[in-house]
Design an enzyme around this catalytic site. Structure first.
Site, PDB file in Angstrom:
ATOM      1  N   GLY A  17      34.167  42.108  35.313  1.00 15.37           N
ATOM      2  CA  GLY A  17      35.226  42.703  36.137  1.00 15.37           C
ATOM      3  C   GLY A  17      35.515  44.140  35.733  1.00 15.37           C
ATOM      4  O   GLY A  17      35.392  44.504  34.561  1.00 15.37           O
ATOM      5  N   LEU A  19      38.443  45.723  35.617  1.00 13.96           N
ATOM      6  CA  LEU A  19      39.537  45.706  34.651  1.00 13.96           C
ATOM      7  C   LEU A  19      39.204  44.825  33.443  1.00 13.96           C
ATOM      8  O   LEU A  19      39.498  45.194  32.301  1.00 13.96           O
ATOM      9  CB  LEU A  19      40.823  45.194  35.327  1.00 13.96           C
ATOM     10  N   ASP A  43      33.284  27.094  34.792  1.00 11.29           N
ATOM     11  CA  ASP A  43      33.673  26.965  36.201  1.00 11.29           C
ATOM     12  C   ASP A  43      35.201  26.863  36.251  1.00 11.29           C
ATOM     13  O   ASP A  43      35.773  25.824  35.912  1.00 11.29           O
ATOM     14  CB  ASP A  43      33.019  25.709  36.808  1.00 11.29           C
ATOM     15  N   ALA A  67      39.727  37.670  40.602  1.00 18.06           N
ATOM     16  CA  ALA A  67      40.368  37.710  41.921  1.00 18.06           C
ATOM     17  C   ALA A  67      39.310  37.892  42.992  1.00 18.06           C
ATOM     18  O   ALA A  67      38.178  38.293  42.704  1.00 18.06           O
ATOM     19  CB  ALA A  67      41.366  38.881  41.982  1.00 18.06           C
ATOM     20  N   THR A  69      38.556  40.365  45.482  1.00 18.15           N
ATOM     21  CA  THR A  69      39.022  41.752  45.612  1.00 18.15           C
ATOM     22  C   THR A  69      38.397  42.502  46.796  1.00 18.15           C
ATOM     23  O   THR A  69      38.653  43.693  46.966  1.00 18.15           O
ATOM     24  CB  THR A  69      38.736  42.541  44.316  1.00 18.15           C
ATOM     25  N   TYR A 132      44.234  39.727  51.894  1.00 18.59           N
ATOM     26  CA  TYR A 132      44.191  39.976  50.449  1.00 18.59           C
ATOM     27  C   TYR A 132      45.615  40.043  49.876  1.00 18.59           C
ATOM     28  O   TYR A 132      45.940  39.350  48.903  1.00 18.59           O
ATOM     29  CB  TYR A 132      43.436  41.283  50.185  1.00 18.59           C
ATOM     30  N   LYS A 136      47.362  37.330  47.334  1.00 26.20           N
ATOM     31  CA  LYS A 136      47.784  37.771  45.994  1.00 26.20           C
ATOM     32  C   LYS A 136      49.283  37.480  45.800  1.00 26.20           C
ATOM     33  O   LYS A 136      49.694  37.039  44.727  1.00 26.20           O
ATOM     34  CB  LYS A 136      47.515  39.266  45.802  1.00 26.20           C
TER      35      LYS A 136
END
Ligand SMILES: NC(=O)c1ccc[n+]([C@@H]2O[C@H](COP(=O)([O-])OP(=O)(O)OC[C@H]3O[C@@H](n4cnc5c(N)ncnc54)[C@H](OP(=O)(O)O)[C@@H]3O)[C@@H](O)[C@H]2O)c1
Length: 289
Positions: A17, A19, A43, A67, A69, A132, A136
């Site tokens: 990722g 981040l 998983d 996420a 994204t 999205y 979130k």
């Protein structure tokens, strides 16, 4: 040197990722024990396996950077977006609560509708305009409803940094091949450098911050200003022209204004995030030259 008594942190999304990779680097730099978890390690949708993994590793903290994204693709895959952005954090929250593990979860400026004229703070009313943003926000709310004692939700925005492609890297790749680029100028946000966000996240953890925090670099920009600054920092000969969003149609509706106010973070930690332009130059000079 990592002390065996240093907090142990599980970073979900830490292998690949944008981040997650910076977060692992910042935690390690701070001397914390860091376990980076990628797609092939576990998983995340297998509850029994995740429970066994937690019992095996006994982390003090879980940081969830996983996420869905792909903001535009989410409009066509709302179920998959909900699975990752809503149901996954909810399931992680239940497991963390049972084990009294601190949970840090990342969210987004897209929970806001963008109609404000001043920066959004943690308590500002939410009204997401895209799949999205809606998924979130549902993830945030599911976590809050669990009543975890030690839950930190960090909303961030407009990420750029090393380790994975991002807006700045894409613009610079295009600018190296073209004489000019058209970039939208009617969306304003908070560009944020992932190594800074990661360092500030560690400071928030040290300060035991709980609740919702906004964490971004200081200042604001339009996409066009961010692109122009990146092209200039790299010294490329490419003109960056402003265009309105309707000349660059995208499937998901974006907030026109989503600048985030980081006051709650500064009040707790005494740290004021540095300006995005300074961080952008560091990214370009250190990672893109
Ligand atoms: N990027 C931004 O500009 C931005 C802005 C605001 C908020 N945020 C939030 O900040 C957080 C981090 O974003 P990011 O940009 O670092 O995300 P990212 O680079 O897209 O990374 C997402 C991570 O989730 C993993 N993942 C995705 N689908 C998965 C699945 N089905 N099973 C297991 N792992 C899966 C990815 O693994 P693979 O690499 O294997 O796919 C990757 O490690 C997210 O909560 C995001 O909503 C990001």
């Amino acid at each position: 040197m990592i002390s065996p008594t240093a907090p142990k942190v599980l970073v979900l999304g830490g292998k690949t990722g944008l981040l997650g990779q910076s977060l692992c680097a910042s935690l390690t730099k701070a001397g914390w024990q860091t376990v980076s978890v990628g797609r092939d390690d576990l998983d995340l949708f297998d509850q029994d396996r995740v429970a066994a993994f937690l019992d095996d590793h006994e982390p003090d903290i879980i940081c969830n950077t996983v996420a869905y994204t792909q903001v535009d693709q989410a409009e066509d895959e709302p179920e998959e977006a909900a699975r990752l952005n809503h149901r996954l954090p909810a399931a992680l929250g239940r497991l963390a609560k049972q084990r009294n593990i601190r949970l840090v979860h990342y969210s987004t400026d897209f929970v806001f509708d963008g109609k404000a004229a001043t920066p959004y703070c943690s308590e500002s009313p939410t009204s997401p305009q895209s799949v999205y943003g809606k998924t979130k926000l549902a993830g945030e709310k599911a976590l809050q409803d669990l009543g975890l004692d030690r839950l930190t939700i960090i909303r961030t925005a407009w990420l750029f940094g090393p380790g994975r492609t991002n807006f700045v890297a894409k613009i610079l790749a295009l600018a190296a091949q073209r004489a000019s680029l058209n970039v939208v100028h009617d969306q304003t946000g908070s560009p944020t450098y992932t190594p800074d966000l990661a360092d500030y996240s560690v400071e928030l953890l040290k300060a035991e911050g709980t609740g919702i925090f906004h964490l971004v670099n200081c200042g604001c920009a339009t996409w066009c200003e961010l692109a122009g600054a990146a092209v200039q920092a790299k010294g490329l000969q490419c003109d960056v022209f402003p265009i309105p969003s309707d000349q660059y149609p995208q499937k998901a509706k974006r907030p026109a204004y989503s600048v985030l106010d980081t006051c709650a973070f500064t009040t707790l930690t005494g740290i004021k995030p540095r300006p995005w332009l300074q961080a952008l130059r560091e990214y370009v000079f250190q990672h893109l030259t």
